[in-house]
Scaffold this active site. Structure first.
Site, PDB file in Angstrom:
ATOM      1  N   ASP A 253      -0.466   2.607   0.314  1.00 41.15           N
ATOM      2  CA  ASP A 253      -1.227   3.856   0.345  1.00 41.15           C
ATOM      3  C   ASP A 253      -0.392   4.999  -0.219  1.00 41.15           C
ATOM      4  O   ASP A 253       0.823   5.060  -0.009  1.00 41.15           O
ATOM      5  CB  ASP A 253      -1.690   4.193   1.765  1.00 41.15           C
ATOM      6  CG  ASP A 253      -0.534   4.468   2.730  1.00 41.15           C
ATOM      7  OD1 ASP A 253      -0.110   5.640   2.830  1.00 41.15           O
ATOM      8  OD2 ASP A 253      -0.058   3.526   3.381  1.00 41.15           O
ATOM      9  N   SER A 254      -1.046   5.874  -0.984  1.00 41.95           N
ATOM     10  CA  SER A 254      -0.436   7.071  -1.537  1.00 41.95           C
ATOM     11  C   SER A 254       0.799   6.699  -2.374  1.00 41.95           C
ATOM     12  O   SER A 254       0.702   5.923  -3.311  1.00 41.95           O
ATOM     13  CB  SER A 254      -0.104   8.050  -0.411  1.00 41.95           C
ATOM     14  OG  SER A 254       0.171   9.332  -0.909  1.00 41.95           O
ATOM     15  N   ALA A 255       1.975   7.227  -2.019  1.00 43.17           N
ATOM     16  CA  ALA A 255       3.181   6.852  -2.759  1.00 43.17           C
ATOM     17  C   ALA A 255       3.470   5.362  -2.594  1.00 43.17           C
ATOM     18  O   ALA A 255       4.030   4.724  -3.493  1.00 43.17           O
ATOM     19  CB  ALA A 255       4.374   7.668  -2.288  1.00 43.17           C
TER      20      ALA A 255
ATOM     21  N   TRP B 165      -4.671   2.317  -1.789  1.00 45.34           N
ATOM     22  CA  TRP B 165      -5.388   3.339  -1.034  1.00 45.34           C
ATOM     23  C   TRP B 165      -4.886   4.710  -1.463  1.00 45.34           C
ATOM     24  O   TRP B 165      -3.738   5.055  -1.199  1.00 45.34           O
ATOM     25  CB  TRP B 165      -5.184   3.130   0.460  1.00 45.34           C
ATOM     26  CG  TRP B 165      -5.517   1.742   0.900  1.00 45.34           C
ATOM     27  CD1 TRP B 165      -4.675   0.668   0.975  1.00 45.34           C
ATOM     28  CD2 TRP B 165      -6.802   1.267   1.298  1.00 45.34           C
ATOM     29  NE1 TRP B 165      -5.351  -0.443   1.403  1.00 45.34           N
ATOM     30  CE2 TRP B 165      -6.663  -0.109   1.608  1.00 45.34           C
ATOM     31  CE3 TRP B 165      -8.063   1.875   1.431  1.00 45.34           C
ATOM     32  CZ2 TRP B 165      -7.731  -0.894   2.037  1.00 45.34           C
ATOM     33  CZ3 TRP B 165      -9.124   1.092   1.852  1.00 45.34           C
ATOM     34  CH2 TRP B 165      -8.961  -0.265   2.151  1.00 45.34           C
TER      35      TRP B 165
ATOM     36  N   HIS C 186      -7.556  12.295   1.868  1.00 47.14           N
ATOM     37  CA  HIS C 186      -6.490  11.409   1.399  1.00 47.14           C
ATOM     38  C   HIS C 186      -6.211  10.275   2.371  1.00 47.14           C
ATOM     39  O   HIS C 186      -6.151  10.476   3.576  1.00 47.14           O
ATOM     40  CB  HIS C 186      -5.223  12.246   1.194  1.00 47.14           C
ATOM     41  CG  HIS C 186      -4.075  11.490   0.613  1.00 47.14           C
ATOM     42  ND1 HIS C 186      -4.120  10.919  -0.634  1.00 47.14           N
ATOM     43  CD2 HIS C 186      -2.840  11.202   1.122  1.00 47.14           C
ATOM     44  CE1 HIS C 186      -2.967  10.327  -0.895  1.00 47.14           C
ATOM     45  NE2 HIS C 186      -2.181  10.476   0.163  1.00 47.14           N
TER      46      HIS C 186
END
Length: 378
Positions: A211-213, A242, A348
């Site tokens: 997820d994200s980074a 994600w 987010h």
């Protein structure tokens, strides 16, 4: 990045100030968002609206004090020794291309937690699925705590039939020094992926998630596996991303602050800026090498993969346009199997936030889509 508030006694005084601010602010937030028309999105619940505001305040603290929360991850690793595993660095010949060790960056051991318990090496059923999840944090915040891992692992088990999930905490660039910049975290993800495979699970039964980074890192590992002419490691059976951070630039903070969705996301733009300055080679002060750029900022750098790729974004997050564009670019590559999914009201990182925001039903819809997509890819 240097901050006076990262040092005592100023850090302690700042904490007292923020706690007092939150106590005073909470009743006002409850009143402010009491009507749907006053919320960032009318479709949001009161809970979602208030939590978004509090999350932004929490990240303000992280950025102002340069606190990366790694201590809480390490404390959880010590609290759950029966579920903790430390992956030793793999053979050096596996770290090829942009992952090559150099004087500044060497492979390191990577710790993480298993859910619900560690699998027994060599005792996997032929169809047993294992998930490896890479948490986000803008490359500078730790999200490998047990409370986050439980939510992710629970979703994997309920909806995707995963028997065990490993949540790894890679090196953070906020630790300071050139040895934690790119490709340190990516080296760590290869290390832990090799560890999971070494337990004897069939590679096609491994789901790589991020997820994200962490989604950025999972995608970079997949690119690395596909870039090797003679594969040194087998590919996973599927990849789930994600809200992946696919546009990482030296001016990320200002760029995302200008997004039309800036008012509906829980993303703090100074956090993104801290992340890019800490993660990019040279602190973002020099151009990224052509060889490294696709691994760091994959938007506009699609690649061919034989692995099914499921990509999700929230309709209310600042990453949405980039994530959707990247998914389209990957889908346009001949031979790729890509599914892009979105949740209109989500901000987010749905996989990490669904439980706290009360979005279990929305996550179930997305996971059902992912399950159907991955099953057709088998």
């Amino acid at each position: 990045m240097v901050s006076l508030l990262s040092r005592q006694p100023w850090k302690g005084l700042y904490v007292v100030f923020l706690v007092g601010k939150a106590i005073i602010r909470l009743p006002w937030l409850l009143m402010r968002y009491s009507l749907p028309s006053t919320r960032p999105l009318p479709e949001w619940s009161l809970r979602m609206s208030v939590i978004r505001d509090l999350v932004l305040q929490l990240h303000e603290y992280n950025v102002a004090t340069l606190s990366n929360d790694m201590a809480s991850v390490q404390a959880d690793h010590e609290r759950f020794p029966d579920r903790f595993a430390l992956a030793a660095p793999a053979d050096l010949h596996l770290y090829t291309g942009v992952l090559r060790p150099d004087a500044a960056t060497q492979p390191a051991a990577v710790g993480g937690l298993w859910y619900p318990s560690p699998p027994r090496a060599g005792a996997f059923a032929d169809d047993e699925k294992i998930a490896l999840h890479v948490p986000g944090g803008a490359f500078v915040l730790a999200f490998g705590q047990d409370m986050h891992g439980r939510d992710v692992a629970g979703a994997m088990a309920r909806h995707l039939g995963v028997s065990h999930t490993f949540v790894a905490q890679y090196r953070l660039s906020s630790a300071g020094g050139e040895d934690t910049r790119f490709p340190a975290a990516l080296q760590d993800i290869l290390t832990v992926y090799r560890y999971v495979l070494s337990l004897g699970v069939r590679p096609q039964n491994v789901l790589l998630s991020g997820d994200s980074a962490g989604g950025n890192l999972a995608l970079a590992l997949l690119r690395h596996l596909e870039a090797t002419e003679e594969p040194l490691l087998p590919r996973p059976g599927g990849v789930l991303l994600w809200s992946p951070w696919v546009r990482v630039t030296a001016s990320a903070g200002a760029e995302y602050a200008a997004s039309r969705r800036a008012g509906t996301d829980s993303m703090l733009f100074s956090l993104l800026q801290w992340g890019t300055e800490a993660y990019l080679p040279g602190g973002g002060k020099t151009p990224v090498a052509d060889e490294q750029l696709p691994y760091i900022s994959p938007l506009h750098h699609p690649f061919r993969t034989r692995v099914p790729l499921f990509i999700h974004a929230g309709g209310a997050e600042v990453f949405y346009d980039d994530v959707r564009a990247f998914a389209g670019q990957m889908a346009a590559v001949d031979g790729n199997r890509v599914r892009f999914a979105e949740t209109a009201i989500a901000g987010h990182d749905l996989i990490m936030s669904y439980a706290g925001l009360g979005l279990e039903a929305e996550l179930e819809v997305v996971m059902s889509d992912a399950r159907d997509f991955l099953s057709r890819a088998d």
